[in-house]
Design an enzyme around this catalytic site. Structure first.
Site, PDB file in Angstrom:
ATOM      1  N   LYS A  14       0.840  -1.212   0.000  1.00 28.95           N
ATOM      2  CA  LYS A  14       0.000   0.000   0.000  1.00 28.95           C
ATOM      3  C   LYS A  14       0.877   1.265   0.000  1.00 28.95           C
ATOM      4  CE  LYS A  14      -3.596  -2.671   2.214  1.00 28.95           C
ATOM      5  NZ  LYS A  14      -4.755  -2.716   3.086  1.00 28.95           N
ATOM      6  N   HIS A  98      -8.617  -3.210  -5.825  1.00 28.17           N
ATOM      7  CA  HIS A  98      -8.557  -3.382  -4.377  1.00 28.17           C
ATOM      8  C   HIS A  98      -9.709  -2.606  -3.746  1.00 28.17           C
ATOM      9  CE1 HIS A  98      -7.203  -3.077  -0.234  1.00 28.17           C
ATOM     10  NE2 HIS A  98      -6.462  -4.140  -0.482  1.00 28.17           N
ATOM     11  N   GLU A 100      -9.879  -0.700  -1.353  1.00 32.80           N
ATOM     12  CA  GLU A 100      -9.579   0.713  -1.035  1.00 32.80           C
ATOM     13  C   GLU A 100      -9.727   1.581  -2.278  1.00 32.80           C
ATOM     14  OE1 GLU A 100      -5.823  -0.158   0.754  1.00 32.80           O
ATOM     15  OE2 GLU A 100      -6.873  -1.090   2.449  1.00 32.80           O
ATOM     16  N   GLU A 170     -11.243 -10.889  -0.983  1.00 32.94           N
ATOM     17  CA  GLU A 170     -10.925 -10.107   0.207  1.00 32.94           C
ATOM     18  C   GLU A 170     -12.213  -9.554   0.817  1.00 32.94           C
ATOM     19  OE1 GLU A 170      -6.634  -8.715   0.179  1.00 32.94           O
ATOM     20  OE2 GLU A 170      -7.748  -7.195  -0.905  1.00 32.94           O
ATOM     21  N   GLY A 176      -7.473  -5.293   7.303  1.00 33.86           N
ATOM     22  CA  GLY A 176      -6.870  -4.367   8.259  1.00 33.86           C
ATOM     23  C   GLY A 176      -7.630  -4.270   9.574  1.00 33.86           C
ATOM     24  N   SER A 216      -6.494  -9.741   6.867  1.00 33.96           N
ATOM     25  CA  SER A 216      -5.869 -10.057   8.159  1.00 33.96           C
ATOM     26  C   SER A 216      -5.213 -11.442   8.190  1.00 33.96           C
ATOM     27  CB  SER A 216      -6.881  -9.914   9.298  1.00 33.96           C
ATOM     28  OG  SER A 216      -7.347  -8.563   9.365  1.00 33.96           O
TER      29      SER A 216
HETATM   30  C1  PEP Z   1      -5.287  -5.975   1.841  1.00 32.88           C
HETATM   31  O1  PEP Z   1      -5.418  -4.788   1.965  1.00 32.88           O
HETATM   32  O2  PEP Z   1      -5.229  -6.486   0.721  1.00 32.88           O
HETATM   33  C2  PEP Z   1      -5.223  -6.779   3.053  1.00 32.88           C
HETATM   34  C3  PEP Z   1      -5.541  -8.034   2.958  1.00 32.88           C
HETATM   35  O3  PEP Z   1      -4.860  -6.138   4.201  1.00 32.88           O
HETATM   36  P1  PEP Z   1      -4.633  -6.825   5.639  1.00 32.88           P
HETATM   37  O4  PEP Z   1      -3.798  -8.059   5.436  1.00 32.88           O
HETATM   38  O5  PEP Z   1      -3.898  -5.787   6.441  1.00 32.88           O
HETATM   39  O6  PEP Z   1      -5.977  -7.139   6.184  1.00 32.88           O
END
Ligand code: PEP
Length: 254
Positions: A14, A98, A100, A170, A176, A216
């Site tokens: 990121k 993603h 985000e 995801e 996160g 996570s």
């Molecule tokens: C991500 O942003 O792709 C992600 C999986 O983040 P995290 O592992 O911190 O949850």
């Protein structure tokens, strides 16, 4: 673990790491993971570190990823970066869609699909992220959301391109947050995504596509997640920022 598909574990850094910090991290990963052959390893630093990191990993088993790309090839698109430009730095994978970027830059499935086509056009591999938010899961809409995202985000890809595409499941509520999907939730979502791909393409294509889990992932949960039949790797955020945690995720996944 005995799967036909090779595991692929990618670190999404990121908007973290200066060039000096990125070089430090990647030097540590190179040292710790030198013996790993069973897993495709990918790091996705910010654009500003791609050039320097690419030089350090040239002779290693670590491949380079980027976190975004333009859907355009060239021209007056201020602030954008084309897939061919990424290729100059030996980038192999590009993370697309993603959550985000879907949330903060309003990226749509259609835009993700156009970017995926641009990525394949220069023989790079997209890692296309999909996943439901908490309210969607809680109201029983997870499969509908995943189906719409997968269909929309791979629209226009040929079967050959699809096989060279990675999907990252995801669940947004797990990114996160320290919350991880249970192994059952992850497996069910992955199997559903694979069925969706089979209906869009065919069984052979669907069986070849690697589907990563993200949200996570930590050294302590990697083995169980990775042991699920349809989980073919991980997309790692926070835990990818330290040599120890990322290396342990990889080692615990084998
Ligand atoms: C991500 O942003 O792709 C992600 C999986 O983040 P995290 O592992 O911190 O949850």
């Amino acid at each position: 673990m005995n799967k036909d598909r090779k595991l692929i574990i990618a670190g999404n850094w990121k908007m973290n790491k200066t060039v000096a910090e990125a070089l430090d991290l990647v030097a540590g990963l190179k040292r710790e993971l030198a013996a790993i052959k069973e897993v495709d390893l990918v790091v996705a630093p910010p654009f500003t570190a791609l050039s320097e990191v690419s030089k350090v990993i040239l002779d290693s088993n670590i491949r380079l990823g980027a976190q975004n790309v333009s859907e355009q090839n060239v021209g007056a698109y201020t602030g954008e970066i084309a897939a061919a430009m990424l290729k100059e730095f030996s980038v192999r994978y590009v993370i697309l869609g993603h959550s985000e970027r879907r949330q903060y830059q309003q990226e749509s499935n259609e835009l993700v699909a156009r970017k995926a086509i641009a990525v394949h056009a220069v023989a790079l591999k997209p890692i296309i992220c999909v996943g439901e938010v908490l309210a969607e899961r809680e109201s029983g809409r997870t499969e509908k959301v995943l189906e719409t995202q997968v269909r929309g985000s791979v629209a226009g890809l040929t079967a050959d391109q699809m096989e060279e595409t990675v999907i990252a499941y995801e669940p947004v509520w797990a990114i996160g947050t320290g919350k991880t999907a249970t192994t059952e939730q992850a497996q069910a979502a992955h199997a559903f995504i694979r069925r969706t791909l089979a209906s869009l393409y065919d069984e052979t294509v669907a069986k070849r596509v690697r589907i990563q889990y993200g949200g996570s992932v930590k050294p302590g949960n990697a083995r169980e997640l990775m042991s699920q039949p349809d989980v073919d790797g991980a997309l790692v955020g926070g835990a990818a920022l330290e040599v120890r945690s990322f290396s342990d995720i990889v080692k615990n996944s084998i």
